[in-house]
Design an enzyme around this catalytic site. Structure first.
Site, mmCIF file in Angstrom:
data_model
loop_
_atom_site.group_PDB
_atom_site.id
_atom_site.type_symbol
_atom_site.label_atom_id
_atom_site.label_comp_id
_atom_site.label_asym_id
_atom_site.label_seq_id
_atom_site.Cartn_x
_atom_site.Cartn_y
_atom_site.Cartn_z
ATOM 1 N N ASP A 76 15.217 29.904 -83.109
ATOM 2 C CA ASP A 76 15.902 28.589 -82.350
ATOM 3 C C ASP A 76 16.610 28.077 -82.494
ATOM 4 O OD1 ASP A 76 15.540 27.641 -84.913
ATOM 5 O OD2 ASP A 76 14.239 26.456 -84.346
ATOM 6 N N TYR A 78 20.102 26.452 -82.465
ATOM 7 C CA TYR A 78 21.514 25.131 -83.678
ATOM 8 C C TYR A 78 20.886 23.494 -83.707
ATOM 9 C CZ TYR A 78 24.616 29.211 -84.155
ATOM 10 O OH TYR A 78 24.753 30.477 -84.555
ATOM 11 N N PHE A 89 22.097 32.859 -81.213
ATOM 12 C CA PHE A 89 23.441 33.263 -82.353
ATOM 13 C C PHE A 89 24.563 32.644 -81.687
ATOM 14 C CE2 PHE A 89 20.957 35.925 -83.447
ATOM 15 C CZ PHE A 89 20.064 36.121 -84.777
ATOM 16 N N HIS A 198 18.421 40.072 -91.680
ATOM 17 C CA HIS A 198 18.823 38.881 -91.146
ATOM 18 C C HIS A 198 20.021 39.110 -91.146
ATOM 19 C CE1 HIS A 198 20.222 34.909 -88.982
ATOM 20 N NE2 HIS A 198 18.518 34.982 -88.609
#
Length: 234
Positions: A76, A78, A89, A198
């Site tokens: 989701d 920031y 990102f 990740h």
């Protein structure tokens, strides 16, 4: 057209664009309106929702379905005001780069032989056909994951499935468990699926660095006779 001040308004403007993404069930069965109304209800209750309404559908607007040649999935936006602008990102804040993005860009710089970029704005990737899509298109300030259960995930699943079914050859870069779960939606006979841990520094396995997703994706695209992505951010 003026900037919308609600997510419902942003949805109406996106509909007016006649984007090919609008053929997804999410946009035809009422789901989009239900999610937009739920998000706007949180805003009306006093929650600060991010990003700005006009940026909520940025990933789909910047990368139409017929242009997709790579996919990167995030969770989701920031949750700090001013940081997110609708691309997974991607970062436009004024502070130092978020830790995960810093790891991503360090890997990219190492693979491409370029200097690590100062900017975290990934818009150049999106404009080249890299779909930067989050599992939730909105979040609340200071509350990461706050909108993961509002219904946005149906859009993510349908977008991935549509790319798999409708595009001839796409590189899917799936980082972290939630993104990797969507590998099941991709036809491995037509597309490249690159899975890795990740990029967060909190990932104890540290299995993102050294996975070389950018070079591997470009090598595969070249094998298919397609233009590689210029991952460098000058």
């Amino acid at each position: 057209m003026p900037e919308p001040d609600t997510v419902a308004g942003a949805l109406a403007r996106f509909r007016a664009s006649a984007s090919p993404w609008l053929a997804l069930p999410f946009f035809t069965d009422g789901s989009a309106e239900r999610v937009a109304d739920a998000v706007d209800a949180r805003r009306a209750a006093g929650a600060r929702v991010l990003p700005a309404p006009g940026q909520v559908f940025a990933a789909l607007a910047l990368t139409p379905l017929p242009a997709v040649r790579a996919v990167i999935l995030g969770q989701d936006p920031y949750p700090t005001p001013g940081d997110a602008h609708g691309l997974a990102f991607s970062y436009v804040g004024g502070r130092r780069l978020p830790a995960s993005l810093k790891v991503i860009l360090a890997e990219m710089a190492e693979e491409t032989g370029s200097a690590p970029p100062v900017s975290g704005d990934l818009t150049p990737w999106a404009r080249q056909g890299v779909l930067l899509l989050n599992a939730a298109l909105t979040v609340e300030a200071g509350k990461a994951g706050a909108h993961l259960k509002l219904g946005w995930s149906a859009l993510t699943d349908q977008a991935v499935a549509a790319v798999s079914a409708g595009r001839p050859a796409v590189a899917f870069l799936l980082w972290g468990a939630p993104a990797r779960q969507r590998a099941a939606l991709v036809d491995p006979g037509r597309h490249l699926v690159l899975e890795a841990g990740h990029p967060s520094p909190l990932n104890r396995r540290a299995d993102f660095r050294g996975s070389r997703p950018f070079g591997r994706a470009n090598a595969w695209l070249r094998e298919k006779g397609l233009e590689p992505v210029d991952w460098r951010l000058a």
